[in-house]
Design an enzyme around this catalytic site. Structure first.
Site, PDB file in Angstrom:
ATOM      1  N   HIS A 166      14.903  56.697   4.054  1.00 22.17           N
ATOM      2  CA  HIS A 166      14.363  55.632   4.907  1.00 22.17           C
ATOM      3  C   HIS A 166      12.957  55.232   4.461  1.00 22.17           C
ATOM      4  CE1 HIS A 166      13.750  53.710   8.974  1.00 22.17           C
ATOM      5  NE2 HIS A 166      12.484  53.964   8.650  1.00 22.17           N
ATOM      6  N   GLU A 167      12.077  56.213   4.316  1.00 22.44           N
ATOM      7  CA  GLU A 167      10.685  55.898   3.965  1.00 22.44           C
ATOM      8  C   GLU A 167      10.573  55.286   2.576  1.00 22.44           C
ATOM      9  OE1 GLU A 167       8.432  55.791   6.081  1.00 22.44           O
ATOM     10  OE2 GLU A 167       9.465  56.893   7.667  1.00 22.44           O
ATOM     11  N   HIS A 170      11.016  51.629   2.604  1.00 22.92           N
ATOM     12  CA  HIS A 170       9.777  50.866   2.828  1.00 22.92           C
ATOM     13  C   HIS A 170       8.982  50.741   1.534  1.00 22.92           C
ATOM     14  CE1 HIS A 170      10.378  50.686   7.085  1.00 22.92           C
ATOM     15  NE2 HIS A 170      10.185  51.958   7.304  1.00 22.92           N
TER      16      HIS A 170
END
Length: 274
Positions: A166-167, A170
């Site tokens: 997920h990170e 980004h």
């Protein structure tokens, strides 16, 4: 940041159309990201082995390669560095000490992903910078995740290694699927339906916006439990490759831009915290 991405692509490549960029510039080819993995620990606590790190890299490659059920983003990760730092203050409060930690440990240029593990917390599992921020402060570029969120960690139900997935989304240029709620442009990706609020727990399906399509509750850029996450979309893959071309590739110009007031780095939160 979406507007800056369009301007940057237009200025560098003569088009801001991500489909055209993929085809005419052959950006659909695989992007291989070198990874520097920094294990910050306090004595034995948080002292991850290289085997733990390799399992995380394998999880990244499976998720971004579409092996969990979604689209192949054509992004792969290659471990190029692993180190451990025994520093209790950094380990216990990586947000407070983010700057000195990164300034001491970070290696490589704009193409290198630096991942740091520490005891991030129980409400926030990790946080990341976005590619647009690199030129402004390259030493702060990178991703921080809780060491217990790696595959097989003790932070169930967030123990499949998907916090890093997920990170890193980004870091590669993706927003949350629920960005902007039901209002345009949402996350700016056409094939991720609008979503009014983050998914919590493990919903089978949900539809919180009047626009077409059910909520992307199984998307890696949502907030569901790890066991319910399984996909990126083809559009997210194109967005990643476009952002890579604009900000991290060898030909990216990194011209100076005014991004306005910057919000907090991208973060994956749990338990309803924001």
């Amino acid at each position: 940041m979406l507007a800056d991405l369009r301007r940057t692509l237009l200025g560098q490549f003569g088009t801001s159309d991500e489909r055209r960029l993929d085809s005419t510039l052959r950006r659909a080819r695989r992007v291989v990201v070198p990874v520097r993995f920094h294990v910050v620990h306090s004595g034995r606590k948080g002292r991850l082995s290289k085997r733990d790190v390799r399992r995380q890299i394998s999880t990244l490659n499976a998720a971004y390669g579409g092996k969990k059920g979604g689209a192949d983003t054509r992004v792969r990760f290659r471990l190029t560095g692993y180190d451990r730092t025994d520093k209790s203050a950094w380990f216990l409060n990586p947000r407070k000490y983010e700057s000195p930690m990164k300034r001491r440990l970070r290696k490589g240029g704009r193409r290198t992903l630096n991942i740091y593990t520490a005891a991030v917390g129980t409400d926030v599992l990790g946080f990341s910078t976005f590619p647009q921020w690199y030129r402004e402060n390259p030493r702060m570029d990178g991703v921080v995740v809780d060491y217990r969120s790696l595959p097989g960690g003790s932070f169930g139900p967030y123990d499949h290694g998907y916090t890093a997935v997920h990170e890193i989304g980004h870091w590669l240029g993706l927003f949350h699927t629920f960005e902007g709620g039901c209002f345009s442009p949402g996350d700016g990706v056409a094939d991720t339906p609008y979503e009014a609020r983050p998914a919590q727990g493990c919903p089978h399906s949900r539809d919180t916006c009047p626009r077409r399509g059910s909520d992307p509750v199984h998307n890696f850029m949502d907030y569901a439990h790890d066991a319910c996450m399984r996909e990126f979309t083809a559009g997210q893959g194109r967005r990643i490759r476009a952002a890579w071309a604009a900000y991290r590739s060898r030909r990216s110009g990194h011209r100076s831009v005014d991004l306005g007031t910057r919000e907090a780095p991208g973060a994956r939160t749990v338990g309803g915290a924001r």
